[in-house]
Scaffold this active site. Structure first.
Site, mmCIF file in Angstrom:
data_model
loop_
_atom_site.group_PDB
_atom_site.id
_atom_site.type_symbol
_atom_site.label_atom_id
_atom_site.label_comp_id
_atom_site.label_asym_id
_atom_site.label_seq_id
_atom_site.Cartn_x
_atom_site.Cartn_y
_atom_site.Cartn_z
ATOM 1 N N TYR A 60 11.763 88.157 1.182
ATOM 2 C CA TYR A 60 11.975 86.817 0.632
ATOM 3 C C TYR A 60 12.226 86.967 -0.876
ATOM 4 O O TYR A 60 11.296 86.964 -1.694
ATOM 5 C CB TYR A 60 10.750 85.933 0.858
ATOM 6 C CG TYR A 60 10.535 85.473 2.281
ATOM 7 C CD1 TYR A 60 11.466 85.730 3.286
ATOM 8 C CD2 TYR A 60 9.392 84.762 2.631
ATOM 9 C CE1 TYR A 60 11.260 85.302 4.589
ATOM 10 C CE2 TYR A 60 9.177 84.327 3.933
ATOM 11 C CZ TYR A 60 10.115 84.607 4.906
ATOM 12 O OH TYR A 60 9.894 84.181 6.194
ATOM 13 N N PRO A 212 9.796 74.613 10.556
ATOM 14 C CA PRO A 212 9.088 73.489 11.180
ATOM 15 C C PRO A 212 9.696 72.132 10.849
ATOM 16 O O PRO A 212 9.445 71.154 11.565
ATOM 17 C CB PRO A 212 7.675 73.609 10.603
ATOM 18 C CG PRO A 212 7.852 74.316 9.299
ATOM 19 C CD PRO A 212 8.968 75.285 9.536
ATOM 20 N N LEU A 213 10.504 72.097 9.781
ATOM 21 C CA LEU A 213 11.172 70.846 9.409
ATOM 22 C C LEU A 213 12.687 70.935 9.585
ATOM 23 O O LEU A 213 13.440 70.221 8.937
ATOM 24 C CB LEU A 213 10.820 70.467 7.958
ATOM 25 C CG LEU A 213 9.348 70.126 7.734
ATOM 26 C CD1 LEU A 213 9.066 69.868 6.260
ATOM 27 C CD2 LEU A 213 8.948 68.912 8.568
ATOM 28 N N GLY A 214 13.129 71.845 10.455
ATOM 29 C CA GLY A 214 14.545 71.907 10.787
ATOM 30 C C GLY A 214 15.315 72.996 10.085
ATOM 31 O O GLY A 214 16.504 73.169 10.342
ATOM 32 N N GLY A 215 14.710 73.719 9.163
ATOM 33 C CA GLY A 215 15.394 74.831 8.520
ATOM 34 C C GLY A 215 16.608 74.427 7.708
ATOM 35 O O GLY A 215 17.656 75.062 7.784
ATOM 36 N N LEU A 219 15.438 66.504 9.764
ATOM 37 C CA LEU A 219 14.969 65.952 11.024
ATOM 38 C C LEU A 219 15.321 64.464 11.070
ATOM 39 O O LEU A 219 14.461 63.587 11.012
ATOM 40 C CB LEU A 219 13.461 66.149 11.158
ATOM 41 C CG LEU A 219 12.970 67.574 11.362
ATOM 42 C CD1 LEU A 219 11.447 67.597 11.450
ATOM 43 C CD2 LEU A 219 13.575 68.194 12.605
#
Length: 282
Positions: A60, A212-215, A219
């Site tokens: 990262y 988790p929020l759509g990447g 959303l």
């Protein structure tokens, strides 16, 4: 809803944690660097808000490696709080300006790079990530997982996990060593891994969705918006609350490089969805 989970049976963590991928760059891995001081401030605020589970990786990084997630974590939080659990992953490797698949021979070096970058003697949780995006069907992970299991026996790793896998990979790995966590893409708009989630729940294995929020894909869902309006919250908060309500073994690790977003995300822990809410989202 129980907001705590015992990772690997022994590490007590809050089910709403923090993902570090967006700290070095707002464009994802290898993008233009963010201000590192903002990244450090986000990490400190996350811990102040109750985060004791941070998900990271040595790969990262921003373009050219100028800003690294592990470095920011070390600079912001070391010496670490006694209850902080840091999870990392190995598999992708940065070579020739891009991400490539690590080989069996790379495993020790990748683990040691995370130990050094985070300045720890033992890593709490190391995921073996395989494949680029879609789980590679039929690809054995045995040799690489055996290498990580050997490093666990040496005391360099506390718990082992798997990322970007299918249910056959889980069975293959569990025949080698205990699996504490699985990390696959899963969110309100992508629910393809329900069988894998069920297998994790049956065995007490943490299921930790990435994106988790759509990447990066918002959303934008009328069902979530309806429930958000009912609770006076945001769509993102309802998306996170839905993940936590979907199974007692599900953990959420939303990531951001913004102080305002970390405040919004962490407020999701205070939202309890009703049966009506869950029916609307279903």
């Amino acid at each position: 809803m129980n907001n705590e989970f015992r990772l690997g049976g022994d590490l007590a963590i809050n089910r709403l944690g923090f993902g570090a991928m967006r700290l070095p760059s707002k464009d994802g891995m290898g993008g233009l660097a963010r201000d590192p001081e903002t990244g450090r401030a986000v990490l400190r605020r996350a811990v102040e808000l109750g985060v004791n589970h941070i998900d990271t990786a040595d790969f990262y990084v921003s373009a050219g490696g100028a800003v690294r997630a592990n470095t920011l974590i070390r600079e912001a939080l070391h010496p670490y709080p006694s209850d902080l659990v840091i999870a990392t992953k190995v598999g992708p490797i940065i070579r020739e300006g891009g991400l490539h698949h690590a080989t069996l021979a790379d495993m020790r070096g990748l683990v040691e790079a995370n130990l050094e970058g985070l300045d720890v003697d033992r890593l709490d949780l190391v995921y073996l990530r395989i494949g680029p995006m879609e789980p590679p069907r039929g690809e054995s992970l045995a040799a690489r997982f055996e290498a990580l299991a050997a490093l666990r026996e040496e005391g360099l790793i506390r718990h082992l996990g798997l990322s970007n896998i299918d249910i056959d990979h889980l069975a293959e790995a569990r025949a080698i060593a205990p699996v504490a966590a699985v990390q696959n893409e899963f969110h309100a708009a992508e629910r393809g891994d329900v069988e894998l989630l069920a297998a994790c729940e049956e065995s007490g294995i943490a299921f930790v969705p990435f994106f988790p929020l759509g990447g990066g894909r918002e959303l934008d869902d009328e069902r979530l918006a309806k429930v958000a309006a009912r609770h006076g919250g945001s769509v993102s908060q309802i998306g996170l609350a839905w993940l936590l309500a979907s199974s007692p073994v599900t953990l959420a690790i939303p990531g951001t490089g913004s102080l305002s977003h970390i405040e919004d995300n962490m407020a999701a822990a205070g939202i309890t969805l009703t049966g009506e809410d869950l029916a609307d989202i279903a």
